[in-house]
Write an enzyme that holds these catalytic residues in place. Structure first.
Site, PDB file in Angstrom:
ATOM      1  N   SER A   1       0.828  -1.198   0.000  1.00 19.90           N
ATOM      2  CA  SER A   1       0.000   0.000   0.000  1.00 19.90           C
ATOM      3  C   SER A   1       0.868   1.256   0.000  1.00 19.90           C
ATOM      4  O   SER A   1       1.965   1.264   0.564  1.00 19.90           O
ATOM      5  CB  SER A   1      -0.863  -0.005   1.262  1.00 19.90           C
TER       6      SER A   1
ATOM      7  N   TYR B   1      -1.444  -0.671  10.613  1.00 16.62           N
ATOM      8  CA  TYR B   1      -1.731  -1.301   9.317  1.00 16.62           C
ATOM      9  C   TYR B   1      -0.549  -1.092   8.362  1.00 16.62           C
ATOM     10  O   TYR B   1      -0.038  -2.043   7.752  1.00 16.62           O
ATOM     11  CB  TYR B   1      -3.017  -0.701   8.719  1.00 16.62           C
TER      12      TYR B   1
ATOM     13  N   LYS C   1       2.334  -3.752   6.579  1.00 12.95           N
ATOM     14  CA  LYS C   1       2.625  -3.848   5.137  1.00 12.95           C
ATOM     15  C   LYS C   1       4.120  -3.696   4.880  1.00 12.95           C
ATOM     16  O   LYS C   1       4.705  -4.451   4.100  1.00 12.95           O
ATOM     17  CB  LYS C   1       1.836  -2.780   4.359  1.00 12.95           C
TER      18      LYS C   1
HETATM   19  P1  NAD Z   1     -10.846  -6.908   0.966  1.00  9.26           P
HETATM   20  O1  NAD Z   1     -11.061  -6.851   2.432  1.00  9.26           O
HETATM   21  O2  NAD Z   1     -12.010  -6.717   0.083  1.00  9.26           O
HETATM   22  O3  NAD Z   1     -10.123  -8.273   0.562  1.00  9.26           O
HETATM   23  C1  NAD Z   1      -9.324  -8.995   1.446  1.00  9.26           C
HETATM   24  C2  NAD Z   1      -9.832 -10.418   1.438  1.00  9.26           C
HETATM   25  O4  NAD Z   1      -9.057 -11.187   2.347  1.00  9.26           O
HETATM   26  C3  NAD Z   1     -11.287 -10.527   1.891  1.00  9.26           C
HETATM   27  O5  NAD Z   1     -11.993 -11.355   0.994  1.00  9.26           O
HETATM   28  C4  NAD Z   1     -11.197 -11.156   3.263  1.00  9.26           C
HETATM   29  O6  NAD Z   1     -12.332 -11.938   3.581  1.00  9.26           O
HETATM   30  C5  NAD Z   1      -9.931 -11.994   3.134  1.00  9.26           C
HETATM   31  N1  NAD Z   1      -9.266 -12.262   4.399  1.00  9.26           N
HETATM   32  C6  NAD Z   1      -9.017 -11.405   5.403  1.00  9.26           C
HETATM   33  N2  NAD Z   1      -8.374 -12.036   6.406  1.00  9.26           N
HETATM   34  C7  NAD Z   1      -8.212 -13.325   6.013  1.00  9.26           C
HETATM   35  C8  NAD Z   1      -7.627 -14.474   6.609  1.00  9.26           C
HETATM   36  N3  NAD Z   1      -7.091 -14.417   7.822  1.00  9.26           N
HETATM   37  N4  NAD Z   1      -7.619 -15.619   5.924  1.00  9.26           N
HETATM   38  C9  NAD Z   1      -8.173 -15.706   4.680  1.00  9.26           C
HETATM   39  N5  NAD Z   1      -8.756 -14.649   4.079  1.00  9.26           N
HETATM   40  C10 NAD Z   1      -8.776 -13.476   4.733  1.00  9.26           C
HETATM   41  O7  NAD Z   1      -9.704  -5.838   0.641  1.00  9.26           O
HETATM   42  P2  NAD Z   1      -9.176  -5.325  -0.746  1.00  9.26           P
HETATM   43  O8  NAD Z   1      -9.532  -3.901  -0.858  1.00  9.26           O
HETATM   44  O9  NAD Z   1      -9.536  -6.254  -1.822  1.00  9.26           O
HETATM   45  O10 NAD Z   1      -7.614  -5.398  -0.456  1.00  9.26           O
HETATM   46  C11 NAD Z   1      -6.849  -6.525  -0.802  1.00  9.26           C
HETATM   47  C12 NAD Z   1      -5.443  -6.328  -0.282  1.00  9.26           C
HETATM   48  O11 NAD Z   1      -4.923  -5.101  -0.807  1.00  9.26           O
HETATM   49  C13 NAD Z   1      -5.354  -6.210   1.225  1.00  9.26           C
HETATM   50  O12 NAD Z   1      -4.179  -6.883   1.637  1.00  9.26           O
HETATM   51  C14 NAD Z   1      -5.213  -4.716   1.466  1.00  9.26           C
HETATM   52  O13 NAD Z   1      -4.483  -4.440   2.637  1.00  9.26           O
HETATM   53  C15 NAD Z   1      -4.437  -4.286   0.239  1.00  9.26           C
HETATM   54  N6  NAD Z   1      -4.674  -2.876  -0.106  1.00  9.26           N
HETATM   55  C16 NAD Z   1      -5.942  -2.445  -0.356  1.00  9.26           C
HETATM   56  C17 NAD Z   1      -6.157  -1.109  -0.667  1.00  9.26           C
HETATM   57  C18 NAD Z   1      -7.555  -0.600  -0.928  1.00  9.26           C
HETATM   58  O14 NAD Z   1      -7.746   0.606  -0.926  1.00  9.26           O
HETATM   59  N7  NAD Z   1      -8.551  -1.447  -1.187  1.00  9.26           N
HETATM   60  C19 NAD Z   1      -5.082  -0.223  -0.724  1.00  9.26           C
HETATM   61  C20 NAD Z   1      -3.812  -0.705  -0.479  1.00  9.26           C
HETATM   62  C21 NAD Z   1      -3.605  -2.036  -0.179  1.00  9.26           C
HETATM   63  C1  UD1 Z   2      -6.789   5.307   3.146  1.00  5.55           C
HETATM   64  C2  UD1 Z   2      -5.991   4.603   4.202  1.00  5.55           C
HETATM   65  C3  UD1 Z   2      -4.718   4.099   3.598  1.00  5.55           C
HETATM   66  C4  UD1 Z   2      -4.988   3.220   2.365  1.00  5.55           C
HETATM   67  C5  UD1 Z   2      -5.805   4.060   1.380  1.00  5.55           C
HETATM   68  C6  UD1 Z   2      -6.177   3.282   0.147  1.00  5.55           C
HETATM   69  C7  UD1 Z   2      -6.668   5.830   6.207  1.00  5.55           C
HETATM   70  C8  UD1 Z   2      -6.241   6.790   7.262  1.00  5.55           C
HETATM   71  N1  UD1 Z   2      -5.755   5.562   5.253  1.00  5.55           N
HETATM   72  O1  UD1 Z   2      -6.073   6.416   2.741  1.00  5.55           O
HETATM   73  O2  UD1 Z   2      -4.011   3.345   4.539  1.00  5.55           O
HETATM   74  O3  UD1 Z   2      -3.787   2.829   1.760  1.00  5.55           O
HETATM   75  O4  UD1 Z   2      -6.998   4.466   2.031  1.00  5.55           O
HETATM   76  O5  UD1 Z   2      -7.136   2.346   0.449  1.00  5.55           O
HETATM   77  O6  UD1 Z   2      -7.757   5.289   6.230  1.00  5.55           O
HETATM   78  N2  UD1 Z   2     -12.115  11.921   3.308  1.00  5.55           N
HETATM   79  C9  UD1 Z   2     -13.092  12.831   3.628  1.00  5.55           C
HETATM   80  N3  UD1 Z   2     -14.231  12.368   4.183  1.00  5.55           N
HETATM   81  C10 UD1 Z   2     -14.455  11.028   4.419  1.00  5.55           C
HETATM   82  C11 UD1 Z   2     -13.443  10.112   4.074  1.00  5.55           C
HETATM   83  C12 UD1 Z   2     -12.285  10.594   3.531  1.00  5.55           C
HETATM   84  O7  UD1 Z   2     -12.928  14.034   3.431  1.00  5.55           O
HETATM   85  O8  UD1 Z   2     -15.533  10.688   4.932  1.00  5.55           O
HETATM   86  C13 UD1 Z   2     -10.896  12.415   2.685  1.00  5.55           C
HETATM   87  C14 UD1 Z   2      -9.632  12.078   3.458  1.00  5.55           C
HETATM   88  O9  UD1 Z   2      -9.298  13.118   4.313  1.00  5.55           O
HETATM   89  C15 UD1 Z   2      -8.616  11.928   2.324  1.00  5.55           C
HETATM   90  C16 UD1 Z   2      -9.444  11.478   1.111  1.00  5.55           C
HETATM   91  O10 UD1 Z   2     -10.787  11.759   1.432  1.00  5.55           O
HETATM   92  O11 UD1 Z   2      -8.074  13.150   2.038  1.00  5.55           O
HETATM   93  C17 UD1 Z   2      -9.295  10.013   0.822  1.00  5.55           C
HETATM   94  O12 UD1 Z   2      -9.536   9.309   2.028  1.00  5.55           O
HETATM   95  P1  UD1 Z   2      -9.584   7.721   2.084  1.00  5.55           P
HETATM   96  O13 UD1 Z   2     -10.537   7.222   1.063  1.00  5.55           O
HETATM   97  O14 UD1 Z   2      -9.796   7.346   3.499  1.00  5.55           O
HETATM   98  O15 UD1 Z   2      -8.143   7.277   1.573  1.00  5.55           O
HETATM   99  P2  UD1 Z   2      -6.694   7.687   2.097  1.00  5.55           P
HETATM  100  O16 UD1 Z   2      -6.739   8.714   3.132  1.00  5.55           O
HETATM  101  O17 UD1 Z   2      -5.873   7.971   0.905  1.00  5.55           O
END
Ligand code: NAD
Ligand code: UD1
Length: 352
Positions: free
Chosen positions: A137, A161, A165
């Protein structure tokens, strides 16, 4: 065709990636505890593919299980051997991802994210599988005020978190260094993955807390919540609201395929790559864009800045683009349209 083991494959990014893998003819073995997802995402994938004339029979092996349990992971590898569909590579999405929860309960974050990854690597070693793409991330970076983040920038996560990572990245790098002629590892640092598949049949359906901006916008648009609180109007940006790099989930999914293909084709190596568009969008711009493209109203109010927030988090994606030949294809309009289409077609997500 190749068998790919996808942990967390029923989740948001995992399901979109499985869809693409299957579309390319791969076999997918999915391990998911469904703690933040539903089996229905996988059923929907089959429906999307059937519409495209692709039969997923014998191509999807969905296993309910936990990466915290070594045996659950081993069973999947074992099954792939018994079926004569031995797993070649792993894409590791499974994990917990709420920053807020990680502050309240760091133990389960370290246990699941770090402990689960250690279990996975132990099992991969046992079954001689040495190719892995890991979901990292942008949250690992120390923020910069105005310039784009590149992979060599300093990493200083500010919450548990993010710490998990970065720790996993370090652990994977140590693993690579232990046998550099064997391991092929890519850590993909996602910026802000949003939107949904264009069919509207799969999308983001968080079961726990959903504090992120994009899912809150769709909730306001559908009347589930009254308004968005914008965290801060006095940031040093063009309109005073924070800037992020929103990337369509299908572009993120494609990034995984490109990364995997690159890893397999090239010599063993350890890679860290940003997956972002390189374009910054402010909170207000995202709201306005969503309103315009979908013809809906998103009421908002300004609130205090959120603790630990940054003004500007945008990817320098030049490295990923140059080595993978991957280029994010979709626009902010696509993001707004597709996410809303998913919400409209599935007001309760995957629940009936
Ligand atoms: P998500 O929660 O939709 O997907 C994660 C999946 O992992 C889910 O299906 C959940 O049920 C499963 N899971 C959680 N714990 C588990 C366990 N102990 N054993 C087996 N399965 C388990 O999240 P996502 O948005 O699809 O994210 C996927 C990955 O990408 C995550 O590792 C997350 O940290 C990373 N990531 C996501 C974002 C984002 O904004 N979505 C940003 C940066 C990194
Ligand atoms: C969040 C996570 C980050 C993750 C990223 C992508 C937090 C603190 N950080 O970051 O770890 O990698 O998502 O999934 O959660 N905002 C509002 N109102 C809201 C929600 C958000 O104004 O109700 C603003 C926030 O201040 C930010 C922007 O929207 O500036 C995006 O927020 P968010 O979607 O939570 O993502 P990140 O902050 O980038």
């Amino acid at each position: 065709m190749k068998s790919i083991f996808v942990t967390g494959g029923a989740g948001f990014i995992g399901s979109h990636t499985c869809l693409l893998l299957l579309e390319k003819g791969h076999i997918v073995f999915i391990l998911d505890s469904f703690i933040n997802s539903s089996e229905k995402s996988i059923t929907q994938i089959s429906i999307i593919l059937k519409d495209k004339g692709i039969d997923t029979n014998g191509k999807i092996y969905l296993c309910k299980g936990d990466i915290n349990n070594l045996e659950d992971i081993e069973k999947v590898f074992q099954m792939s051997i018994e079926l004569n569909k031995e797993i070649e590579s792993v894409i590791h999405f499974a994990g917990l991802k709420s920053v807020f929860e990680s502050v309240i309960n760091p133990l389960i974050y370290w246990d699941t994210n770090v402990g689960g990854t250690i279990n996975l690597l132990k099992t991969m070693k046992k079954f001689k599988c040495r190719n892995i793409v890991f979901s990292s991330s942008a949250t690992v970076y120390k923020s910069k005020l105005k310039s784009e983040l590149n992979e060599n920038d300093v990493c200083v996560p500010v919450n548990p978190y993010g710490d998990t990572k970065l720790t996993i990245e370090k652990f994977l790098k140590d693993t690579y260094k232990s046998s550099p002629n064997e391991w092929r590892i890519a850590c993909l640092r996602y910026f802000n993955p949003v939107g949904a598949h264009e069919s509207g049949l799969i999308g983001e359906d968080p079961l726990g807390r959903a504090d992120n901006l994009y899912p809150r916008i769709t909730k306001v648009a559908s009347g589930k919540i009254d308004s968005i609180k914008i965290f801060g109007s006095d940031w040093p940006t063009k309109d005073g609201t924070c800037i992020r790099d929103y990337i369509h989930v299908m572009d993120v999914a494609e990034g995984h395929l490109y990364a995997l293909n690159y890893l397999i084709k090239e010599k063993p190596q350890f890679l860290t790559l940003n997956l972002g568009t390189g374009k910054g969008t402010s909170v207000l711009e995202l709201i306005r864009n969503f309103e315009k493209i979908n013809n809906v109203r998103i009421p908002f109010i300004f609130d205090e800045r959120r603790l630990g927030d940054n003004a500007y988090v945008v990817a320098d994606n030049s490295y990923a683009k140059s080595i993978l030949n991957w280029i994010p294809q979709r626009t902010l309009n696509d993001i707004c349209r597709d996410g809303w289409n998913w919400q409209l077609k599935n007001p309760n997500g995957f629940s009936v």
